[in-house]
Design an enzyme around this catalytic site. Structure first.
Site, short mmCIF file in Angstrom:
data_model
loop_
_atom_site.label_atom_id
_atom_site.label_comp_id
_atom_site.label_asym_id
_atom_site.label_seq_id
_atom_site.Cartn_x
_atom_site.Cartn_y
_atom_site.Cartn_z
N GLU A 292 0.85 -1.20 0.00
CA GLU A 292 0.00 0.00 0.00
C GLU A 292 0.87 1.24 0.00
O GLU A 292 1.87 1.31 0.72
CB GLU A 292 -0.86 0.08 1.27
CG GLU A 292 -2.10 -0.74 1.32
CD GLU A 292 -2.88 -0.46 2.61
OE1 GLU A 292 -2.81 0.68 3.14
OE2 GLU A 292 -3.55 -1.39 3.10
N GLU A 346 -13.64 4.60 -0.28
CA GLU A 346 -14.46 3.69 0.53
C GLU A 346 -15.24 4.53 1.54
O GLU A 346 -14.70 4.95 2.56
CB GLU A 346 -13.57 2.66 1.23
CG GLU A 346 -12.85 1.74 0.27
CD GLU A 346 -11.89 0.80 0.97
OE1 GLU A 346 -12.34 -0.25 1.46
OE2 GLU A 346 -10.69 1.14 1.05
N LYS A 349 -15.42 3.72 5.48
CA LYS A 349 -14.24 3.58 6.33
C LYS A 349 -14.31 4.56 7.49
O LYS A 349 -14.68 5.73 7.31
CB LYS A 349 -12.95 3.84 5.52
CG LYS A 349 -12.56 2.73 4.59
CD LYS A 349 -11.13 2.87 4.09
CE LYS A 349 -10.15 2.49 5.19
NZ LYS A 349 -8.76 2.44 4.69
N GLU A 355 -9.27 9.18 5.11
CA GLU A 355 -9.42 7.74 4.93
C GLU A 355 -10.45 7.40 3.86
O GLU A 355 -10.43 6.32 3.29
CB GLU A 355 -9.84 7.09 6.25
CG GLU A 355 -8.75 7.01 7.30
CD GLU A 355 -7.64 6.05 6.91
OE1 GLU A 355 -7.91 5.08 6.17
OE2 GLU A 355 -6.49 6.28 7.32
#
Length: 492
Positions: A292, A346, A349, A355
């Protein structure tokens, strides 16, 4: 010793047979650019739609945090390498019972392989820094049980070799365990030291557990998977020079006081710190994979550096850095397989706003910003790391159809000119014309040499206005600066 294969593995045989009849073995992914495909969202496109999107890009690998069968199946026959994940909560059951491991491999690997090009199974995510001692102690047994299940699965592949003509038959002694690697993913917090990179070392608190993990990975040839995030490094040191260092933008560089190596970006420094840690424990052979890395395009008011400009700069420059095959100072001449976080935002999250803002693509499949991942994007012919400025250049930009050259602005300090010169020539571009004996060496002044280098950078990048910014010390000119036998590249 007799080898026992549980019934669940045999049940998967019929599914595997159906897949095999429709496909052939793919070679391992040739691309070193991957993407993380997280699913903590309620608005994601269907897996089949996402598979089509990925096929239209230069992305060669996808990392899942689970083994979602719909996604794995959708990626069949695309040739895209797939990393599937075993969740932290599944580790205890897998560690304690080999039959559970066999069932998992049968259902999530043999049912889809080789049509779906599964090449890595990650057992857990950031387990070693979870603080859960029980889970940490179960990590290696779980990895070993998955590996053993893969090794047992090779008998099924031998059966198929006798029945069908495969495009890539297994060599004698080969196994599914040799085709699909078993690893786990770590955060940078597994390192006790990372600055300077040569001091990289693992946290001593992990002791024998980390050593045993690395021994397993060396024996099986699996990669050490790490999550380096220059974004978080900038959060802890939000100075302009740190931002440039993190975004692959022109900067003075940072010298490793122990090795003398000059690092020009945070990504290389972080990856080399991991390499140093592996070397210090005697595991030089283990390959590093970046599981990542990424940069959010928006965040909460107290999150420094979250913007579309910075996200585009980091991910775009990272991709070009990887494509250059320059490598890192400790691993020159090759690019580390890197999975960019993330394919989509997302929206479910938890945590700070950033995030939920790492996505490269929107839910309608349009790009959040363009980092050159479409297959028709121009790949740099020479190693370059173009950048995006945080603020646009103020000088007017000549028409894109007109010839243009990048030159220093009047009054730029020698220190900044030297920084620009070091940056360009330190990233693989051909600066030999301004070396002694070169056609553009004379006049041997910093101003002349920096001008040549800055223009070289601009011409070999995207020829966008931001490729001639250099922290607002450069401008575009319609006047050709070539002279005598010195030819400045330029124009269309």
């Amino acid at each position: 010793m007799a080898i026992t294969i549980n019934s669940h593995v045999f049940i998967s045989l019929s599914l595997y047979l159906l897949v095999l009849l429709q496909s052939s073995l793919f070679a391992s992914s040739q691309s070193f650019i991957g993407v993380n495909y997280g699913q903590l969202a309620d608005n994601l496109p269907a897996p089949a739609v996402t598979a089509k999107l990925l096929e239209s890009t230069a992305i060669g690998k996808v990392r899942l945090y689970n083994a979602d069968p719909a996604i794995v199946k959708a990626l069949a026959n695309t040739g895209i390498g797939i990393v599937i994940g075993l969740a932290n909560g599944e580790i205890p059951g897998i560690a304690s019972d080999p039959n559970v491991a066999g069932q998992w491999v049968g259902a999530n690997v043999l049912a889809f392989y080789p049509a779906s090009n599964i090449d890595v199974i990650t057992v857990g995510n950031e387990v070693m820094t979870s603080g859960d001692q029980g889970l940490m102690s179960q990590l290696l047994p779980a990895m070993q049980n998955i590996q053993n299940a893969l090794n047992a699965g090779h008998l099924l592949l031998y059966i198929f070799e006798f029945v069908f003509v495969l495009s890539e038959p297994l060599a004698e002694g080969a196994s599914l365990g040799g085709k699909v690697k078993v690893s786990t993913v770590h955060s940078m917090a597994v390192l006790a030291n990372s600055d300077p990179p040569s001091s990289g070392s693992f946290n001593s608190g992990f002791g024998d557990t980390m050593k045993a993990l690395l021994q397993f990975q060396k024996a099986t040839g699996s990669p050490f998977m790490i999550n380096p995030y220059p974004f978080f490094a900038y959060q802890s040191d939000p100075r302009p020079e740190t931002l440039a260092f993190c975004l692959f933008q022109p900067n003075a560089g940072r010298v490793d006081s122990a090795s003398g190596i000059k690092y020009m970006n945070m990504f290389d420094a972080q990856v080399d710190a991991v390499k140093s840690a592996l070397n210090s424990m005697g595991f030089k052979e283990i390959e590093i994979v970046v599981a990542e890395t990424g940069w959010p395009y928006k965040g909460d008011p107290n999150e420094s550096g979250t913007s579309v400009e910075n996200a585009k700069a980091y991910n775009g420059n990272l991709i070009n850095h990887l494509r250059s095959n320059v490598g890192t100072p400790l691993m020159p001449g090759k690019s580390v397989d890197t999975y960019i976080f993330a394919l989509y935002d997302e929206n479910l999250k938890p945590g700070p706003g950033s995030e939920r803002a790492f996505g490269l693509y929107k839910q309608d499949l349009s790009m959040v910003y363009d980092v050159g991942l479409t297959k028709n994007s121009q790949t740099p012919a020479t190693p370059t790391t173009p950048k995006t400025p945080k603020t646009p250049s103020t000088p007017a930009t000549p028409s894109p159809k007109a010839a243009a050259w990048c030159v220093p602005k009047p009054g730029v300090s020698d220190a900044q000119l030297q920084s620009n010169l070091d940056y360009v020539c330190g990233h693989g571009l051909d600066c030999s014309p301004i070396q002694p004996g070169g056609a553009c060496y004379e006049p041997a002044t910093l101003q002349a040499h920096a001008a040549y280098a800055m223009n070289l950078y601009y011409q070999n990048s995207g020829k966008n206005s931001w490729d001639c910014d250099f922290v607002q010390t450069a401008t575009l000119s319609s006047t050709n600066p070539s002279y005598a036998g010195c030819n400045y590249p330029g124009g269309n």
